[in-house]
Design a protein around this motif. Sequence first.
Motif, PDB file in Angstrom:
ATOM      1  N   GLU A   1       0.837  -1.205   0.000  1.00 16.70           N
ATOM      2  CA  GLU A   1       0.000   0.000   0.000  1.00 16.70           C
ATOM      3  C   GLU A   1       0.876   1.261   0.000  1.00 16.70           C
ATOM      4  O   GLU A   1       0.547   2.251  -0.659  1.00 16.70           O
ATOM      5  CB  GLU A   1      -0.923   0.025   1.207  1.00 16.70           C
ATOM      6  CG  GLU A   1      -1.967  -1.080   1.196  1.00 16.70           C
ATOM      7  CD  GLU A   1      -2.728  -1.164   2.512  1.00 16.70           C
ATOM      8  OE1 GLU A   1      -2.751  -0.174   3.275  1.00 16.70           O
ATOM      9  OE2 GLU A   1      -3.298  -2.239   2.779  1.00 16.70           O
ATOM     10  N   LEU A   2       1.967   1.210   0.747  1.00 15.95           N
ATOM     11  CA  LEU A   2       2.903   2.330   0.782  1.00 15.95           C
ATOM     12  C   LEU A   2       3.490   2.556  -0.608  1.00 15.95           C
ATOM     13  O   LEU A   2       3.527   3.688  -1.095  1.00 15.95           O
ATOM     14  CB  LEU A   2       4.010   2.066   1.795  1.00 15.95           C
ATOM     15  CG  LEU A   2       5.190   3.033   1.788  1.00 15.95           C
ATOM     16  CD1 LEU A   2       4.759   4.461   2.046  1.00 15.95           C
ATOM     17  CD2 LEU A   2       6.235   2.578   2.805  1.00 15.95           C
ATOM     18  N   ARG A   3       3.926   1.498  -1.244  1.00 19.33           N
ATOM     19  CA  ARG A   3       4.503   1.619  -2.590  1.00 19.33           C
ATOM     20  C   ARG A   3       3.485   2.211  -3.559  1.00 19.33           C
ATOM     21  O   ARG A   3       3.798   3.106  -4.357  1.00 19.33           O
ATOM     22  CB  ARG A   3       4.983   0.246  -3.079  1.00 19.33           C
ATOM     23  CG  ARG A   3       5.499   0.201  -4.513  1.00 19.33           C
ATOM     24  CD  ARG A   3       6.775   0.998  -4.664  1.00 19.33           C
ATOM     25  NE  ARG A   3       7.108   1.208  -6.053  1.00 19.33           N
ATOM     26  CZ  ARG A   3       8.306   1.058  -6.569  1.00 19.33           C
ATOM     27  NH1 ARG A   3       9.301   0.708  -5.809  1.00 19.33           N
ATOM     28  NH2 ARG A   3       8.521   1.290  -7.825  1.00 19.33           N
ATOM     29  N   THR A   4       2.234   1.760  -3.480  1.00 18.50           N
ATOM     30  CA  THR A   4       1.173   2.283  -4.343  1.00 18.50           C
ATOM     31  C   THR A   4       0.939   3.769  -4.077  1.00 18.50           C
ATOM     32  O   THR A   4       0.785   4.558  -5.020  1.00 18.50           O
ATOM     33  CB  THR A   4      -0.131   1.488  -4.139  1.00 18.50           C
ATOM     34  OG1 THR A   4       0.117   0.123  -4.505  1.00 18.50           O
ATOM     35  CG2 THR A   4      -1.261   2.044  -4.978  1.00 18.50           C
ATOM     36  N   ALA A   5       0.922   4.177  -2.818  1.00 15.30           N
ATOM     37  CA  ALA A   5       0.713   5.586  -2.473  1.00 15.30           C
ATOM     38  C   ALA A   5       1.848   6.459  -3.018  1.00 15.30           C
ATOM     39  O   ALA A   5       1.604   7.562  -3.515  1.00 15.30           O
ATOM     40  CB  ALA A   5       0.594   5.748  -0.966  1.00 15.30           C
ATOM     41  N   ILE A   6       3.069   5.967  -2.938  1.00 17.09           N
ATOM     42  CA  ILE A   6       4.204   6.708  -3.484  1.00 17.09           C
ATOM     43  C   ILE A   6       4.076   6.824  -4.998  1.00 17.09           C
ATOM     44  O   ILE A   6       4.297   7.901  -5.570  1.00 17.09           O
ATOM     45  CB  ILE A   6       5.540   6.049  -3.071  1.00 17.09           C
ATOM     46  CG1 ILE A   6       5.779   6.253  -1.569  1.00 17.09           C
ATOM     47  CG2 ILE A   6       6.708   6.595  -3.898  1.00 17.09           C
ATOM     48  CD1 ILE A   6       6.941   5.461  -1.012  1.00 17.09           C
ATOM     49  N   GLU A   7       3.696   5.758  -5.657  1.00 21.11           N
ATOM     50  CA  GLU A   7       3.515   5.798  -7.110  1.00 21.11           C
ATOM     51  C   GLU A   7       2.403   6.766  -7.504  1.00 21.11           C
ATOM     52  O   GLU A   7       2.524   7.519  -8.467  1.00 21.11           O
ATOM     53  CB  GLU A   7       3.228   4.401  -7.640  1.00 21.11           C
ATOM     54  CG  GLU A   7       4.444   3.498  -7.607  1.00 21.11           C
ATOM     55  CD  GLU A   7       4.143   2.054  -7.982  1.00 21.11           C
ATOM     56  OE1 GLU A   7       2.962   1.700  -8.179  1.00 21.11           O
ATOM     57  OE2 GLU A   7       5.115   1.272  -8.050  1.00 21.11           O
ATOM     58  N   LYS A   8       1.309   6.785  -6.753  1.00 19.29           N
ATOM     59  CA  LYS A   8       0.184   7.676  -7.063  1.00 19.29           C
ATOM     60  C   LYS A   8       0.547   9.140  -6.885  1.00 19.29           C
ATOM     61  O   LYS A   8      -0.057  10.006  -7.510  1.00 19.29           O
ATOM     62  CB  LYS A   8      -1.023   7.334  -6.190  1.00 19.29           C
ATOM     63  CG  LYS A   8      -1.755   6.098  -6.643  1.00 19.29           C
ATOM     64  CD  LYS A   8      -2.986   5.857  -5.791  1.00 19.29           C
ATOM     65  CE  LYS A   8      -3.745   4.655  -6.288  1.00 19.29           C
ATOM     66  NZ  LYS A   8      -4.946   4.397  -5.477  1.00 19.29           N
ATOM     67  N   SER A   9       1.534   9.440  -6.040  1.00 17.02           N
ATOM     68  CA  SER A   9       1.935  10.837  -5.869  1.00 17.02           C
ATOM     69  C   SER A   9       2.509  11.390  -7.166  1.00 17.02           C
ATOM     70  O   SER A   9       2.477  12.592  -7.399  1.00 17.02           O
ATOM     71  CB  SER A   9       2.947  10.985  -4.730  1.00 17.02           C
ATOM     72  OG  SER A   9       4.245  10.640  -5.156  1.00 17.02           O
ATOM     73  N   GLY A  10       3.069  10.508  -8.001  1.00 19.07           N
ATOM     74  CA  GLY A  10       3.595  10.924  -9.296  1.00 19.07           C
ATOM     75  C   GLY A  10       4.931  11.638  -9.227  1.00 19.07           C
ATOM     76  O   GLY A  10       5.443  12.102 -10.239  1.00 19.07           O
TER      77      GLY A  10
END
Length: 110
Positions: free
Chosen positions: A7-16
Motif C-alpha cells: 500500500e505504501l509503494r502504491t501511495a508513493i507511485e500515485k503521488s507521481g
Amino acid sequence: MTDRTDELRTAIEKSGYYPDVVWDAVASAVAGEHVVSHLVHHEPTIDERDEVRRHVTVLVLTASRLIVAHTDEHAPDDLLPAPYTSSSTEAVTLSAVRSVVVNRMVANPE
C-alpha cells in the motif's frame, strides 16, 4: 499485524513524484520491517526563479520505528548542471518519541 508495504509503494507511485527515487530512499530506511501505517504528502512549491519545484514527505510507522523521509527537487546549479533530487531519511525508535508538536492555523481569527 498486517504488512502495508504494498500500500505504501502504491501511495508513493500515485503521488507521481519520482516514485522510484522516493521508494528507494524509503525502502532503504524501512530495511525490511513490516509497514504498520504510512502517510505520503506531495507538495509543489514555487522557487526563487518562479518555477514549480516539488517535494514529498513520507512518514512510515513500523512496530519499532517512525521513519521520516523527504525528497526535494532542485534546479540545476553549481553542484550539478542538470535538475536533481535530494533525499533524507530519519528513523526514530518509538521509545525515543517523547512529545508531539501540534500547530494550528486559523484564517480570519477575529
